[in-house]
Design an enzyme around this catalytic site. Structure first.
Site, PDB file in Angstrom:
ATOM      1  N   ARG A 193      -7.930 -28.358 -48.938  1.00  0.00           N
ATOM      2  CA  ARG A 193      -7.217 -27.562 -50.072  1.00  0.00           C
ATOM      3  C   ARG A 193      -7.852 -26.098 -49.993  1.00  0.00           C
ATOM      4  O   ARG A 193      -8.969 -26.057 -49.711  1.00  0.00           O
ATOM      5  CB  ARG A 193      -7.648 -28.322 -51.296  1.00  0.00           C
ATOM      6  CG  ARG A 193      -6.842 -29.938 -51.431  1.00  0.00           C
ATOM      7  CD  ARG A 193      -7.354 -30.562 -52.659  1.00  0.00           C
ATOM      8  NE  ARG A 193      -6.844 -31.806 -52.644  1.00  0.00           N
ATOM      9  CZ  ARG A 193      -7.614 -33.037 -52.238  1.00  0.00           C
ATOM     10  NH1 ARG A 193      -8.730 -33.058 -51.872  1.00  0.00           N
ATOM     11  NH2 ARG A 193      -6.921 -34.161 -52.293  1.00  0.00           N
ATOM     12  N   HIS A 214      -1.408 -24.756 -49.393  1.00  0.00           N
ATOM     13  CA  HIS A 214      -1.047 -25.825 -49.447  1.00  0.00           C
ATOM     14  C   HIS A 214       0.189 -26.055 -48.507  1.00  0.00           C
ATOM     15  O   HIS A 214       0.021 -27.520 -47.902  1.00  0.00           O
ATOM     16  CB  HIS A 214      -0.823 -26.321 -50.707  1.00  0.00           C
ATOM     17  CG  HIS A 214      -1.042 -27.741 -51.455  1.00  0.00           C
ATOM     18  ND1 HIS A 214      -2.642 -27.991 -51.434  1.00  0.00           N
ATOM     19  CD2 HIS A 214      -0.788 -29.068 -51.593  1.00  0.00           C
ATOM     20  CE1 HIS A 214      -2.945 -28.929 -51.816  1.00  0.00           C
ATOM     21  NE2 HIS A 214      -1.658 -29.774 -51.603  1.00  0.00           N
ATOM     22  N   LYS A 230     -11.311 -33.802 -54.492  1.00  0.00           N
ATOM     23  CA  LYS A 230     -11.023 -34.012 -55.827  1.00  0.00           C
ATOM     24  C   LYS A 230     -11.765 -35.150 -56.287  1.00  0.00           C
ATOM     25  O   LYS A 230     -12.344 -36.003 -55.485  1.00  0.00           O
ATOM     26  CB  LYS A 230      -9.666 -34.316 -55.813  1.00  0.00           C
ATOM     27  CG  LYS A 230      -8.370 -33.081 -55.888  1.00  0.00           C
ATOM     28  CD  LYS A 230      -7.321 -33.672 -56.118  1.00  0.00           C
ATOM     29  CE  LYS A 230      -6.103 -32.503 -56.258  1.00  0.00           C
ATOM     30  NZ  LYS A 230      -4.724 -33.012 -56.505  1.00  0.00           N
ATOM     31  N   TYR A 287       4.271 -37.852 -46.049  1.00  0.00           N
ATOM     32  CA  TYR A 287       4.391 -37.396 -44.912  1.00  0.00           C
ATOM     33  C   TYR A 287       4.964 -38.095 -43.633  1.00  0.00           C
ATOM     34  O   TYR A 287       5.746 -37.382 -42.819  1.00  0.00           O
ATOM     35  CB  TYR A 287       2.912 -36.851 -44.266  1.00  0.00           C
ATOM     36  CG  TYR A 287       2.325 -35.912 -45.184  1.00  0.00           C
ATOM     37  CD1 TYR A 287       2.593 -34.538 -45.312  1.00  0.00           C
ATOM     38  CD2 TYR A 287       1.232 -36.268 -46.318  1.00  0.00           C
ATOM     39  CE1 TYR A 287       2.058 -33.590 -46.239  1.00  0.00           C
ATOM     40  CE2 TYR A 287       0.667 -35.380 -46.852  1.00  0.00           C
ATOM     41  CZ  TYR A 287       0.981 -33.966 -46.943  1.00  0.00           C
ATOM     42  OH  TYR A 287       0.435 -33.221 -47.746  1.00  0.00           O
ATOM     43  N   HIS A 342      -7.390 -38.223 -49.626  1.00  0.00           N
ATOM     44  CA  HIS A 342      -6.290 -39.029 -50.261  1.00  0.00           C
ATOM     45  C   HIS A 342      -7.110 -40.281 -51.126  1.00  0.00           C
ATOM     46  O   HIS A 342      -7.231 -41.244 -50.050  1.00  0.00           O
ATOM     47  CB  HIS A 342      -4.913 -39.196 -49.949  1.00  0.00           C
ATOM     48  CG  HIS A 342      -4.180 -37.890 -49.852  1.00  0.00           C
ATOM     49  ND1 HIS A 342      -2.908 -37.963 -48.971  1.00  0.00           N
ATOM     50  CD2 HIS A 342      -4.235 -36.817 -50.397  1.00  0.00           C
ATOM     51  CE1 HIS A 342      -2.357 -36.596 -49.048  1.00  0.00           C
ATOM     52  NE2 HIS A 342      -3.241 -35.956 -50.006  1.00  0.00           N
ATOM     53  N   ARG A 347      -1.882 -27.162 -45.290  1.00  0.00           N
ATOM     54  CA  ARG A 347      -2.241 -28.456 -45.523  1.00  0.00           C
ATOM     55  C   ARG A 347      -1.333 -29.471 -45.102  1.00  0.00           C
ATOM     56  O   ARG A 347      -1.541 -30.404 -44.475  1.00  0.00           O
ATOM     57  CB  ARG A 347      -3.173 -28.710 -47.211  1.00  0.00           C
ATOM     58  CG  ARG A 347      -3.486 -30.146 -47.111  1.00  0.00           C
ATOM     59  CD  ARG A 347      -4.194 -30.061 -48.562  1.00  0.00           C
ATOM     60  NE  ARG A 347      -4.026 -31.281 -49.045  1.00  0.00           N
ATOM     61  CZ  ARG A 347      -5.294 -32.118 -48.892  1.00  0.00           C
ATOM     62  NH1 ARG A 347      -6.394 -31.740 -48.101  1.00  0.00           N
ATOM     63  NH2 ARG A 347      -5.499 -33.283 -49.614  1.00  0.00           N
TER      64      ARG A 347
END
Length: 337
Positions: free
Chosen positions: A155, A264, A186, A299, A290, A267
């Protein structure tokens, strides 16, 4: 309570439209759309032999399903239901109906839009871009930023949070000896991301010139944390996310890509291209950081699109024929006169 189709129909709709136009002061275009949606509601009720005060939740669900079956997008259905719901709420406030049949009816969820990823050739073209007219210091830095974003799937906040070396205060850092990036993602979750050979090469080129920033020593005295950043501006301080967005946009235009690239997107490209090659969803989840694999599964849809394009281009039976066209059967047993 009025029950005739005439009383519980056009008259109520007209009064409600006057209410939203005068008392709620909705825009003229909104009132026009309300009129269209309520006319459709009244038509549906009339076709079912109902007055508007006899409409039940089951009827609303059926009409919503008909809209969906006719190809109306979920967002459009949501707007129609919002209008109907507001109409029945007003009727309830006026004491004209006993309940709101639209209250617990919701539009189908809109499909989650696919993330935008570059084609492999476009990603490579962007990564390999070299501008001989650019300042060598800036070119080395910007080239390394592209390689790390695309090669590690970070990110933009993770990228700008990296320091040039490990320390007790660093949020993240790179270790070129181990070919790893220690990233704070995150939720303050830390993960280790491998650094590929191309990204490592670009980082070494950047480290070779990073110290040549004229403002770095002064910035280190004023803002040590900013000067410790892996990627610094010409002022010797940590680059911002906005600056990364800007340089990617400029480099994508220089590379001749059809659309501007943002962090992004690289990414997404990283995830899509790794998944195309490996089909290892769990590994991609770990690399991206994630928490939920459902986030990574989007994806797989990109991967299917890629496979579908390959199939359409390569399979002899994949090419669609013009509508109505059929191959003529061969007749090898023709009788000769």
């Amino acid at each position: 309570m009025a029950t005739s189709t005439e009383t519980a129909g056009t008259g109520w709709v007209d009064k409600y439209l006057e209410h939203v136009r005068v008392e709620r002061r909705l825009a003229a275009r909104t009132v026009e759309l309300y009129a269209i949606h309520l006319q459709a509601l009244a038509a549906n009720a009339a076709e079912a032999g109902l007055s508007l005060d006899r409409v039940q939740t089951a009827h609303i669900r059926r009409w919503m399903a008909q809209l969906h079956g006719a190809g109306r997008e979920p967002r459009g259905i949501a707007l129609v239901l919002s209008c109907w719901r507001s109409f029945y709420r007003w009727l309830g406030n006026e004491g004209l109906v006993g309940f709101n049949p639209v209250k617990d009816v919701h539009a189908p969820k809109a499909a989650r839009p696919l993330p935008k990823a570059l084609a492999v050739d476009d990603a490579v073209r962007l990564a390999e871009l070299y501008d001989p007219e650019a300042d060598p210091w800036t070119e080395a830095r910007d080239g390394a930023i592209v390689e790390v974003l695309y090669g590690c799937g970070l990110r933009v906040s993770e990228l700008t949070g990296l320091d040039a070396r490990a320390s007790s205060t660093a949020r993240g850092w790179v270790d070129l000896d181990a070919l790893e990036a220690n990233v704070l993602g995150k939720g303050s979750k830390r993960r280790i991301v491998p650094i590929g050979s191309k990204a490592a090469e670009a980082l070494r080129d950047w480290f070779a010139v990073r110290g040549e920033c004229a403002a770095l020593s002064t910035a280190a005295l004023r803002d040590p944390a900013g000067a410790a950043a892996l990627f610094i501006s010409a002022k010797g301080v940590r680059m911002s996310s906005q600056a990364v967005w800007k340089l990617l946009r400029e480099r994508s235009l220089k590379a001749g890509l059809a659309a501007p690239v943002h962090p992004h997107m690289l990414r997404h490209s990283f995830a899509s291209h790794v998944l195309q090659s490996s089909s290892d969803l769990r590994a991609v989840q770990e690399l991206l950081g994630h928490a939920n694999i459902a986030t990574t599964q989007v994806y797989t849809r990109l991967d299917f699109q890629h496979l579908a394009k390959v199939y359409d281009a390569a399979h002899p039976r994949a090419q669609a024929r013009p509508e109505g066209a059929r191959p003529k059967p061969k007749n090898d047993n023709k009788q000769t006169k």
